[in-house]
Design a protein around this motif. Structure first.
Motif, PDB file in Angstrom:
ATOM      1  N   SER A 143      16.223  -0.698  -3.397  1.00 47.35           N
ATOM      2  CA  SER A 143      14.877  -1.261  -3.318  1.00 47.35           C
ATOM      3  C   SER A 143      14.997  -2.770  -3.210  1.00 47.35           C
ATOM      4  N   VAL A 144      13.981  -3.399  -2.664  1.00 43.53           N
ATOM      5  CA  VAL A 144      13.914  -4.854  -2.593  1.00 43.53           C
ATOM      6  C   VAL A 144      12.546  -5.299  -3.091  1.00 43.53           C
ATOM      7  N   LEU A 145      12.444  -6.568  -3.414  1.00 46.34           N
ATOM      8  CA  LEU A 145      11.194  -7.110  -3.951  1.00 46.34           C
ATOM      9  C   LEU A 145      10.757  -8.312  -3.126  1.00 46.34           C
ATOM     10  N   ARG A 146       9.536  -8.251  -2.625  1.00 44.58           N
ATOM     11  CA  ARG A 146       8.947  -9.371  -1.888  1.00 44.58           C
ATOM     12  C   ARG A 146       7.526  -9.556  -2.413  1.00 44.58           C
ATOM     13  N   TRP A 147       7.214 -10.766  -2.833  1.00 44.29           N
ATOM     14  CA  TRP A 147       5.955 -11.002  -3.525  1.00 44.29           C
ATOM     15  C   TRP A 147       4.800 -11.104  -2.527  1.00 44.29           C
ATOM     16  N   GLU A 148       4.427  -9.933  -1.999  1.00 44.05           N
ATOM     17  CA  GLU A 148       3.344  -9.850  -1.012  1.00 44.05           C
ATOM     18  C   GLU A 148       2.004 -10.147  -1.683  1.00 44.05           C
ATOM     19  N   LYS A 149       1.133 -10.828  -0.940  1.00 47.46           N
ATOM     20  CA  LYS A 149      -0.196 -11.132  -1.477  1.00 47.46           C
ATOM     21  C   LYS A 149      -1.153  -9.954  -1.317  1.00 47.46           C
ATOM     22  N   THR A 150      -1.065  -9.275  -0.188  1.00 48.29           N
ATOM     23  CA  THR A 150      -1.933  -8.130   0.089  1.00 48.29           C
ATOM     24  C   THR A 150      -1.073  -6.890   0.231  1.00 48.29           C
ATOM     25  N   THR A 151      -1.391  -5.847  -0.530  1.00 47.51           N
ATOM     26  CA  THR A 151      -0.566  -4.642  -0.514  1.00 47.51           C
ATOM     27  C   THR A 151      -1.395  -3.412  -0.156  1.00 47.51           C
ATOM     28  N   ARG A 152      -0.702  -2.426   0.446  1.00 52.05           N
ATOM     29  CA  ARG A 152      -1.275  -1.111   0.730  1.00 52.05           C
ATOM     30  C   ARG A 152      -0.180  -0.084   0.548  1.00 52.05           C
ATOM     31  N   PRO A 153      -0.503   1.091   0.028  1.00 47.61           N
ATOM     32  CA  PRO A 153       0.523   2.090  -0.237  1.00 47.61           C
ATOM     33  C   PRO A 153       1.421   2.342   0.971  1.00 47.61           C
ATOM     34  N   PHE A 154       2.718   2.274   0.758  1.00 49.79           N
ATOM     35  CA  PHE A 154       3.772   2.468   1.749  1.00 49.79           C
ATOM     36  C   PHE A 154       3.832   1.349   2.789  1.00 49.79           C
ATOM     37  N   LEU A 155       2.699   0.925   3.314  1.00 43.60           N
ATOM     38  CA  LEU A 155       2.702  -0.046   4.410  1.00 43.60           C
ATOM     39  C   LEU A 155       3.182  -1.410   3.955  1.00 43.60           C
ATOM     40  N   ARG A 156       2.782  -1.825   2.763  1.00 33.26           N
ATOM     41  CA  ARG A 156       3.176  -3.142   2.272  1.00 33.26           C
ATOM     42  C   ARG A 156       3.030  -3.153   0.756  1.00 33.26           C
ATOM     43  N   SER A 157       4.149  -3.139   0.071  1.00 30.90           N
ATOM     44  CA  SER A 157       4.129  -3.225  -1.387  1.00 30.90           C
ATOM     45  C   SER A 157       5.171  -4.247  -1.823  1.00 30.90           C
ATOM     46  N   ARG A 158       5.086  -4.687  -3.049  1.00 38.61           N
ATOM     47  CA  ARG A 158       6.000  -5.741  -3.500  1.00 38.61           C
ATOM     48  C   ARG A 158       7.417  -5.211  -3.673  1.00 38.61           C
ATOM     49  N   GLU A 159       7.565  -4.106  -4.348  1.00 36.67           N
ATOM     50  CA  GLU A 159       8.871  -3.447  -4.377  1.00 36.67           C
ATOM     51  C   GLU A 159       8.790  -2.231  -3.477  1.00 36.67           C
ATOM     52  N   ILE A 270       6.791   6.182   6.052  1.00 35.96           N
ATOM     53  CA  ILE A 270       5.938   7.267   5.546  1.00 35.96           C
ATOM     54  C   ILE A 270       4.487   6.992   5.928  1.00 35.96           C
ATOM     55  N   GLY A 271       4.086   5.720   5.887  1.00 37.01           N
ATOM     56  CA  GLY A 271       2.749   5.352   6.344  1.00 37.01           C
ATOM     57  C   GLY A 271       2.547   5.705   7.797  1.00 37.01           C
ATOM     58  N   ALA A 272       3.597   5.522   8.612  1.00 36.26           N
ATOM     59  CA  ALA A 272       3.507   5.876  10.032  1.00 36.26           C
ATOM     60  C   ALA A 272       3.302   7.373  10.207  1.00 36.26           C
ATOM     61  N   ILE A 273       4.038   8.178   9.454  1.00 38.99           N
ATOM     62  CA  ILE A 273       3.885   9.636   9.543  1.00 38.99           C
ATOM     63  C   ILE A 273       2.451  10.037   9.224  1.00 38.99           C
ATOM     64  N   ILE A 274       1.899   9.439   8.171  1.00 44.14           N
ATOM     65  CA  ILE A 274       0.522   9.759   7.774  1.00 44.14           C
ATOM     66  C   ILE A 274      -0.451   9.404   8.888  1.00 44.14           C
ATOM     67  N   MET A 275      -0.337   8.185   9.425  1.00 43.74           N
ATOM     68  CA  MET A 275      -1.346   7.676  10.355  1.00 43.74           C
ATOM     69  C   MET A 275      -1.191   8.194  11.776  1.00 43.74           C
ATOM     70  N   VAL A 276      -0.015   8.637  12.148  1.00 45.99           N
ATOM     71  CA  VAL A 276       0.178   9.196  13.490  1.00 45.99           C
ATOM     72  C   VAL A 276      -0.243  10.662  13.541  1.00 45.99           C
ATOM     73  N   HIS A 277       0.141  11.441  12.530  1.00 45.89           N
ATOM     74  CA  HIS A 277      -0.051  12.892  12.602  1.00 45.89           C
ATOM     75  C   HIS A 277      -1.207  13.427  11.754  1.00 45.89           C
ATOM     76  N   GLY A 278      -1.656  12.693  10.729  1.00 45.35           N
ATOM     77  CA  GLY A 278      -2.666  13.216   9.819  1.00 45.35           C
ATOM     78  C   GLY A 278      -4.010  13.458  10.473  1.00 45.35           C
ATOM     79  N   ASP A 279      -4.849  14.292   9.836  1.00 40.73           N
ATOM     80  CA  ASP A 279      -6.198  14.546  10.337  1.00 40.73           C
ATOM     81  C   ASP A 279      -7.169  14.552   9.166  1.00 40.73           C
ATOM     82  N   ASP A 280      -8.393  14.960   9.422  1.00 41.91           N
ATOM     83  CA  ASP A 280      -9.426  14.888   8.389  1.00 41.91           C
ATOM     84  C   ASP A 280      -9.220  15.866   7.235  1.00 41.91           C
TER      85      ASP A 280
END
Length: 480
Positions: A143-159, A270-280
Motif C-alpha cells: 500500500s502507499v499513502l498520498r494525502w489526497e484532498k478529495t477522495t472517492r472509494p477505489f478511485l482516489r483514497s489516501r491509502e 476496481i472502480g473501472a470494473i464497477i463503472m464500465v460493467h455495472g447497471d442499475d
C-alpha cells in the motif's frame, strides 16, 4: 415483496445521478467503506476478494516475463527522497511525514511511501557492481499513502493498494523495451480478464509521471463518458540511478550507468470494473476475476430432497474447478435473485423440485438475465461455456460503447461541442506546446490530454487550438 423492492430501489439509476449510483453500488455490494481515518478505506471481504483475484492473475503474468517479488519498507528517510529533485517536487503536496518515534522527536523525519523509486535505487546502489548483477526486475505488492484532498472509494483514497514494479538494465534499449512490455501486459490483462477495452499510448510531457522520461498509459472509458487512467509504465532513463550513483562494470571493467523503469496498477481498477460493467441492479463482474462465478439457489427448499440435491450440485461444481457458493438461507427466492445481481455474480443456478424431476437446472446470466436450461449431468461443461460467453460479451459491449464515444475534431469549436454534447474521448491534432495544451483544457471544457497513441491518425496538418503545424494526434477527455 416490500423487502425485495427495497433492495433494488436502494441503487440510484445511473442516468439519474451517476456519482450517487457509483456510491450506492459500492455500499450495497459491500465492497468497502470509509474507516475512522479520513480518506482511508476498509476493504471488506467482497472488495478484497476481487483484489485478490486481480492480484493473482496479474502476478502470474508478471512472473511469466521474469519479474521477481520483493518487499521494501513503508518509511523513506527524507534525505533519501531528496536525492531526486523532480520526483520529490511532484509528490511534495501529497507526502505524509513521521516526525516522532514513540515520545521522542526523530533526528530525521520519514515519509510514508507515496511510491518507492528511491528505496529501490538505494538497495541497488549497495548491491549492483557488475554486469552479472543485471537486470534487476522486481515488483512489490503493497500500500502507499498520498494525502489526497478529495477522495472517492477505489478511485482516489489516501491509502490504497497497488503493485509497483521497478527494474534496472544495462542499456537504454533494454529498459525501454521492458517499459513497453509491461504496458502491454497491463493492456492484455485489462482487456482479457477485466473485459475492459482501452485507449493506449504515451503521455504528454505535462501529464507524465514525476521524474520520468516517458510514461505509457492505458485509459478506459467509464459509462458517464469520463476517462480513467488504469495503469502506467514509466521509463526513467538514468536520472534516478545516477542520482544514487548506481554503476556497473562491464566485461572490460569499465563503469556505466544503468537505466530504470517503473510500472503500476492499483485498486482504482476496481472502480473501472464497477463503472464500465455495472447497471442499475448493481455490479456486473467478468467471470475470470469474479470471486464467485455462480451461486446455487434452491427453489422451494423446504421440500424433501431439494437442499440435498443443491448441495450435491455445489460439490460437483467446486470439484470441476468453479468458484461456487450456495444461498440456502430462509430468504425468499426473489430476494436471493436480487442479492446475486447486486453482488455481480456472473450466473445463478436455480434448482427446484420440477428441475430435479426433469434432471435439469436453470442457469441465469447476470449480464443479460437470459435463462438457460441445462441437463444436470452436463452442467460441469456447459457452465464453463456460458461463463466464457459472458466474458466475451461484456468486452464486446464495452468495446461498442468505447467506439461509439470517440469523436474527432479539427477545430476548437468542434472539440468544445464534442466535449459538451457527447460523452467520451475526442481525437484532435496538437502542436506539442504545453501552453497550447493548457489552453485546450480551459477552452474546451476541462479536458486533459489522455495519451498519444502509438499509431497516430492524421486528422489535419494544424493544431486544433493555435493553428500551428501539428506534431501529434492526441486523445483528449475529461477524467477522474
Amino acid at each position: 415483496m416490500a423487502k425485495e423492492k427495497k433492495l433494488v430501489q436502494s441503487i440510484t439509476s445511473r442516468d439519474e445521478d451517476f456519482a450517487q449510483w457509483y456510491t450506492d453500488v459500492v455500499r450495497e455490494a459491500k465492497l468497502c467503506d470509509y474507516s475512522g481515518v479520513k480518506g482511508c478505506l476498509n476493504y471488506l471481504p467482497n472488495g478484497y476478494a476481487l483484489w485478490e483475484n486481480i492480484q493473482a492473475d496479474l502476478d502470474r503474468r508478471f512472473k511469466e516475463t521474469g519479474v521477481e517479488n520483493v518487499y521494501l519498507p513503508v518509511l523513506i528517510p527524507e534525505s533519501l527522497l531528496q536525492k531526486e529533485k523532480d520526483h520529490i517536487e511532484g509528490f511534495a503536496p501529497e507526502v505524509a511525514w513521521v516526525t516522532h518515534g514513540g515520545e521522542e522527536p526523530l533526528q530525521e523525519r520519514f515519509c510514508i511511501r507515496p511510491t518507492s523509486e528511491t528505496l529501490f535505487c538505494d538497495v541497488w546502489s549497495k548491491t549492483v557492481q557488475s554486469y552479472r548483477d543485471l537486470p534487476k526486475v522486481w515488483n512489490q505488492w503493497c500500500s502507499v499513502l498520498r494525502w489526497e484532498k478529495t477522495t472517492r472509494p477505489f478511485l482516489r483514497s489516501r491509502e490504497f493498494l497497488w503493485q509497483e514494479g521497478h527494474t534496472i538494465h544495462a542499456t537504454y534499449e533494454e529498459a525501454e523495451e521492458r517499459t513497453k512490455q509491461m504496458w502491454e501486459v497491463y493492456k492484455n490483462f485489462v482487456e482479457e480478464d477485466l473485459a475492459i477495452p482501452v485507449v493506449a499510448g504515451r503521455k504528454t510531457e505535462s501529464e507524465k509521471f514525476a521524474g520520468a522520461q516517458d510514461t505509457y498509459t492505458i485509459e478506459a472509458l467509464m459509462h458517464d463518458g469520463q476517462a480513467l487512467q488504469s495503469a502506467t509504465s514509466h521509463f526513467f532513463g538514468n536520472a534516478f540511478p545516477d542520482a544514487f550513483n548506481i554503476k556497473y562494470a562491464d566485461k572490460n571493467n569499465e563503469l556505466h550507468s544503468v537505466y530504470e523503469t517503473s510500472w503500476g496498477l492499483s485498486t482504482r481498477i476496481i472502480g473501472a470494473i464497477i463503472m464500465v460493467h455495472g447497471d442499475d441492479s448493481g455490479l456486473v463482474l467478468p467471470p475470470r476475476i469474479a470471486p464467485v462465478q455462480t451461486r446455487v439457489i434452491p427453489i422451494a427448499q423446504h421440500k424433501e430432497g431439494v437442499l440435498d440435491k443443491a448441495g450435491e450440485l455445489l460439490d460437483a461444481l467446486r470439484s470441476a474447478g468453479y468458484r461456487a457458493k450456495i444461498d440456502d438461507s430462509e430468504k425468499s427466492p426473489g430476494w436471493k435473485f436480487s442479492e446475486q445481481e447486486m453482488l455481480g455474480i456472473p450466473t445463478r443456478i436455480e434448482i427446484g423440485p420440477k428441475d430435479i424431476e426433469n434432471g435439469q437446472v436453470v442457469v441465469v446470466r447476470r449480464d443479460t438475465r437470459e435463462k438457460i436450461v441445462v441437463a444436470i449431468n452436463e452442467i460441469g461443461t456447459k457452465l464453463g461455456e456460458i461463463l466464457e460467453s459472458i466474458q466475451k460479451d461484456l468486452y464486446a459491449k464495452a468495446k461498442v460503447f468505447l467506439d461509439e464515444h470517440i469523436s474527432s475534431a479539427t477545430t476548437l469549436d468542434e472539440m468544445k461541442d464534442a466535449v459538451q454534447n457527447k460523452k467520451g474521448f475526442v481525437k484532435a491534432m496538437w502542436c506539442g506546446e504545453e501552453t497550447c495544451e493548457e489552453e485546450i483544457k480551459v477552452r474546451a471544457g476541462g479536458v486533459t490530454s489522455r495519451c498519444i497513441p502509438m499509431e497516430e491518425e492524421h486528422l489535419s496538418d494544424v493544431c486544433v487550438c493555435c493553428g500551428k503545424p501539428a506534431k501529434h494526434m492526441v486523445y483528449w477527455g475529461r477524467a477522474y
